[in-house]
Design a protein around this motif. Sequence first.
Motif, PDB file in Angstrom:
ATOM      1  N   ALA A 430       0.864  -1.160  -0.035  1.00  0.00           N
ATOM      2  CA  ALA A 430       0.064  -0.017   0.013  1.00  0.00           C
ATOM      3  C   ALA A 430       0.766   1.221  -0.017  1.00  0.00           C
ATOM      4  O   ALA A 430       1.816   1.226   0.361  1.00  0.00           O
ATOM      5  CB  ALA A 430      -0.879   0.116   1.406  1.00  0.00           C
ATOM      6  N   TYR A 431       0.299   2.212  -0.674  1.00  0.00           N
ATOM      7  CA  TYR A 431       1.068   3.445  -0.737  1.00  0.00           C
ATOM      8  C   TYR A 431       0.212   4.631  -0.168  1.00  0.00           C
ATOM      9  O   TYR A 431      -1.048   4.781  -0.871  1.00  0.00           O
ATOM     10  CB  TYR A 431       1.781   3.845  -2.188  1.00  0.00           C
ATOM     11  CG  TYR A 431       2.366   5.058  -2.227  1.00  0.00           C
ATOM     12  CD1 TYR A 431       3.758   5.246  -1.821  1.00  0.00           C
ATOM     13  CD2 TYR A 431       1.827   6.239  -2.819  1.00  0.00           C
ATOM     14  CE1 TYR A 431       4.311   6.572  -1.935  1.00  0.00           C
ATOM     15  CE2 TYR A 431       2.660   7.440  -2.758  1.00  0.00           C
ATOM     16  CZ  TYR A 431       3.901   7.410  -2.552  1.00  0.00           C
ATOM     17  OH  TYR A 431       4.449   8.559  -2.509  1.00  0.00           O
ATOM     18  N   VAL A 438      -3.520   3.890  -1.706  1.00  0.00           N
ATOM     19  CA  VAL A 438      -3.706   2.956  -3.038  1.00  0.00           C
ATOM     20  C   VAL A 438      -2.816   1.653  -2.686  1.00  0.00           C
ATOM     21  O   VAL A 438      -1.906   1.577  -2.139  1.00  0.00           O
ATOM     22  CB  VAL A 438      -3.038   3.622  -4.191  1.00  0.00           C
ATOM     23  CG1 VAL A 438      -3.012   2.734  -5.567  1.00  0.00           C
ATOM     24  CG2 VAL A 438      -3.790   4.996  -4.553  1.00  0.00           C
ATOM     25  N   PHE A 439      -3.699   0.641  -3.172  1.00  0.00           N
ATOM     26  CA  PHE A 439      -3.099  -0.703  -2.847  1.00  0.00           C
ATOM     27  C   PHE A 439      -3.238  -1.839  -3.680  1.00  0.00           C
ATOM     28  O   PHE A 439      -3.941  -1.801  -4.485  1.00  0.00           O
ATOM     29  CB  PHE A 439      -3.462  -1.218  -1.594  1.00  0.00           C
ATOM     30  CG  PHE A 439      -4.819  -1.802  -1.335  1.00  0.00           C
ATOM     31  CD1 PHE A 439      -5.412  -2.863  -1.468  1.00  0.00           C
ATOM     32  CD2 PHE A 439      -5.906  -0.673  -1.305  1.00  0.00           C
ATOM     33  CE1 PHE A 439      -6.926  -3.413  -1.766  1.00  0.00           C
ATOM     34  CE2 PHE A 439      -7.336  -0.902  -1.370  1.00  0.00           C
ATOM     35  CZ  PHE A 439      -7.868  -2.305  -1.496  1.00  0.00           C
ATOM     36  N   GLY A 440      -2.193  -2.921  -3.833  1.00  0.00           N
ATOM     37  CA  GLY A 440      -2.339  -3.975  -4.563  1.00  0.00           C
ATOM     38  C   GLY A 440      -2.006  -5.307  -3.728  1.00  0.00           C
ATOM     39  O   GLY A 440      -1.447  -5.301  -2.627  1.00  0.00           O
ATOM     40  N   SER A 460      -5.798  -8.237  -6.694  1.00  0.00           N
ATOM     41  CA  SER A 460      -6.523  -6.895  -6.722  1.00  0.00           C
ATOM     42  C   SER A 460      -5.810  -5.649  -6.676  1.00  0.00           C
ATOM     43  O   SER A 460      -4.587  -5.783  -6.110  1.00  0.00           O
ATOM     44  CB  SER A 460      -7.333  -7.290  -5.491  1.00  0.00           C
ATOM     45  OG  SER A 460      -7.990  -8.594  -5.341  1.00  0.00           O
ATOM     46  N   VAL A 461      -6.341  -4.912  -7.013  1.00  0.00           N
ATOM     47  CA  VAL A 461      -5.982  -3.477  -6.667  1.00  0.00           C
ATOM     48  C   VAL A 461      -7.187  -2.480  -6.200  1.00  0.00           C
ATOM     49  O   VAL A 461      -8.317  -2.968  -6.494  1.00  0.00           O
ATOM     50  CB  VAL A 461      -5.342  -2.765  -8.169  1.00  0.00           C
ATOM     51  CG1 VAL A 461      -4.233  -3.477  -8.460  1.00  0.00           C
ATOM     52  CG2 VAL A 461      -6.573  -2.862  -9.064  1.00  0.00           C
ATOM     53  N   GLY A 462      -6.963  -1.686  -5.589  1.00  0.00           N
ATOM     54  CA  GLY A 462      -7.982  -0.691  -4.741  1.00  0.00           C
ATOM     55  C   GLY A 462      -7.415   0.576  -4.213  1.00  0.00           C
ATOM     56  O   GLY A 462      -6.259   0.922  -4.450  1.00  0.00           O
ATOM     57  N   ILE A 463      -8.487   1.155  -3.776  1.00  0.00           N
ATOM     58  CA  ILE A 463      -8.155   2.470  -3.258  1.00  0.00           C
ATOM     59  C   ILE A 463      -9.078   2.670  -2.016  1.00  0.00           C
ATOM     60  O   ILE A 463     -10.332   2.132  -1.947  1.00  0.00           O
ATOM     61  CB  ILE A 463      -8.493   3.994  -4.230  1.00  0.00           C
ATOM     62  CG1 ILE A 463      -8.118   4.972  -3.638  1.00  0.00           C
ATOM     63  CG2 ILE A 463      -9.736   3.596  -4.764  1.00  0.00           C
ATOM     64  CD1 ILE A 463      -8.188   6.131  -4.449  1.00  0.00           C
ATOM     65  N   ARG A 464      -8.714   3.106  -0.790  1.00  0.00           N
ATOM     66  CA  ARG A 464      -9.393   3.150   0.505  1.00  0.00           C
ATOM     67  C   ARG A 464      -9.047   4.454   1.211  1.00  0.00           C
ATOM     68  O   ARG A 464      -7.829   4.946   1.316  1.00  0.00           O
ATOM     69  CB  ARG A 464      -9.219   1.940   1.079  1.00  0.00           C
ATOM     70  CG  ARG A 464      -7.935   1.944   1.791  1.00  0.00           C
ATOM     71  CD  ARG A 464      -7.399   0.544   2.245  1.00  0.00           C
ATOM     72  NE  ARG A 464      -5.915   0.133   2.646  1.00  0.00           N
ATOM     73  CZ  ARG A 464      -5.531  -0.968   2.618  1.00  0.00           C
ATOM     74  NH1 ARG A 464      -5.783  -1.786   2.444  1.00  0.00           N
ATOM     75  NH2 ARG A 464      -3.970  -0.828   3.398  1.00  0.00           N
ATOM     76  N   THR A 465      -9.875   4.924   1.839  1.00  0.00           N
ATOM     77  CA  THR A 465      -9.848   5.583   3.436  1.00  0.00           C
ATOM     78  C   THR A 465     -10.029   5.185   4.420  1.00  0.00           C
ATOM     79  O   THR A 465      -9.937   5.785   5.584  1.00  0.00           O
ATOM     80  CB  THR A 465     -10.739   6.932   2.999  1.00  0.00           C
ATOM     81  OG1 THR A 465     -12.084   6.178   3.110  1.00  0.00           O
ATOM     82  CG2 THR A 465     -10.841   7.717   1.695  1.00  0.00           C
ATOM     83  N   PHE A 466     -10.141   3.836   4.691  1.00  0.00           N
ATOM     84  CA  PHE A 466     -10.181   2.975   5.804  1.00  0.00           C
ATOM     85  C   PHE A 466     -10.105   1.576   5.412  1.00  0.00           C
ATOM     86  O   PHE A 466     -10.363   1.067   4.355  1.00  0.00           O
ATOM     87  CB  PHE A 466     -11.555   3.214   6.578  1.00  0.00           C
ATOM     88  CG  PHE A 466     -12.819   2.608   5.921  1.00  0.00           C
ATOM     89  CD1 PHE A 466     -13.331   1.792   6.672  1.00  0.00           C
ATOM     90  CD2 PHE A 466     -13.338   3.342   4.778  1.00  0.00           C
ATOM     91  CE1 PHE A 466     -14.459   1.100   5.893  1.00  0.00           C
ATOM     92  CE2 PHE A 466     -14.552   2.843   4.332  1.00  0.00           C
ATOM     93  CZ  PHE A 466     -15.025   1.669   4.828  1.00  0.00           C
TER      94      PHE A 466
END
Length: 474
Positions: A430-431, A438-440, A460-466
């Motif tokens: 995650a970065y 942003v994470f893979g 998987s790839v994704g984006i998150r705030t929590f």
Amino acid sequence: MFLKEMKRHSRFLLILLFPICVSGQINTFQSAVNKPFSNFYSDSIASCDSDTAQHFSAGSRFFGIGSTSKSDYASTYLVGATLSANVRNKLTFISNFDYLGGDHNTLINEYHDSLGVFPGFGKERNRLQYNLKYSFNKFFILDAGKGKHFIGNGYRSLFLSSEHSPYTYLKLTTEFGRVRYYNLYTAFLDIQNLYKERKKYSSIHFLDFRLTDKINLGVFEAVLWQAKDENYNRGYDVEYLNPIIFFRPVEFSKHSPDNVLMGVNFNATYKNTKLYGQVLLDDLNVSRQKDRDEEYSGGFFQNKFAYQLGIQSSLKAVNALLEYNQSQPYTYAHKEPMQSYTHMNQALAHPLGANFKEVVILANYRKEKWQYSVKLTLAKVGLDSVGTHYGQNIFASDFDAQGDGEEYSYGNFNGQGVSTQINTFYAEVAYSLKWVDVFGSLYYKHKKSDLLDQTFLYYSVGIRTFPFLTFQYY
């Protein structure tokens, strides 16, 4: 406008995800968002036992992930709104409303099809969680709401976990000297019949002693009962509102059929290393001893217990955990299936239910804006075949145990039934950007027995705030 909204959102996340809590015994009774290795946990709302700065804030929540495997591509997203307020360090309110969408991957769909609920939610895709806390003084805190709690110091809990749907609760926290005492009153739902919700209640006590600055010892007890049966509408039993009694003497005096559990939690810290564990007793039938019972052959089905032993350590930016969990057949189950230690078709303690052995290995490394995480679980479970009950299914009556049933089920052992090995591996990079991560990730699951051999592999790839779990379920 967008930057202003994200700024408000970030302020809320600081309050929600990283509250400053009282040191000492705080780490034993906590919400999911405050546990170590938080990226491996689904989010929840539960009170933190400390005050935050006076504030009022609102914001948004977002989690999105796309996953691909050999057979399919799926996406899952969660959007939500948040509200948080603190008035004069006495009254605190935290809430969030979430919507879960997407076509989901195979594991989420199988979870929903088999249990009738979405992971971390319920039967519906909408979820409202909230907590209202009032601090009377430095000794007493009262809070109520809808959310989850976690009792323990490790990745799993054999007392009360947070890998299930939210529930309604009232909690009283009392602190004096080296002692912290929790009273948790809850309302759970039994939905084994998906078209009929039936209430059941629990009263949970947890007494945490800080023996020294480095050693804690906790005593746990819980009683769970159904609100009504075919003949009697019992409601919430007022005798269980007493905050200081032990339940077993009450049970014996009332000749009660309720489900009672007791346990001990401990943790000891030396420098950057913590040793922790739990022992849980569900039933111990001491009358079934060889010198008293001619039919005794060992492995009596009502000798139900579970235990945990783990170690956590940190070195600079690296955190690691090694944990072992074991639960004997029929633990958490009850003669009356509705009084099993469950909520919304999910276990309240370990997600595997009972009749298993498990090893968990976690590692987490953070450097500047980068974070690397891995999780490995190795579990051996004794599952049922058609028409059998070997003790893993805690929704079935333990009086339907294999053998002669009822009073004469002997010879039970951990892993009996269809011996099944379940291994999972999760790796993530995650970065952290200014407002989001942003994470893979890679997720692997292998489930094998004499009856099946299944393998799942997702990229998987994704984006998150929590943090939010999407498919890491047994």
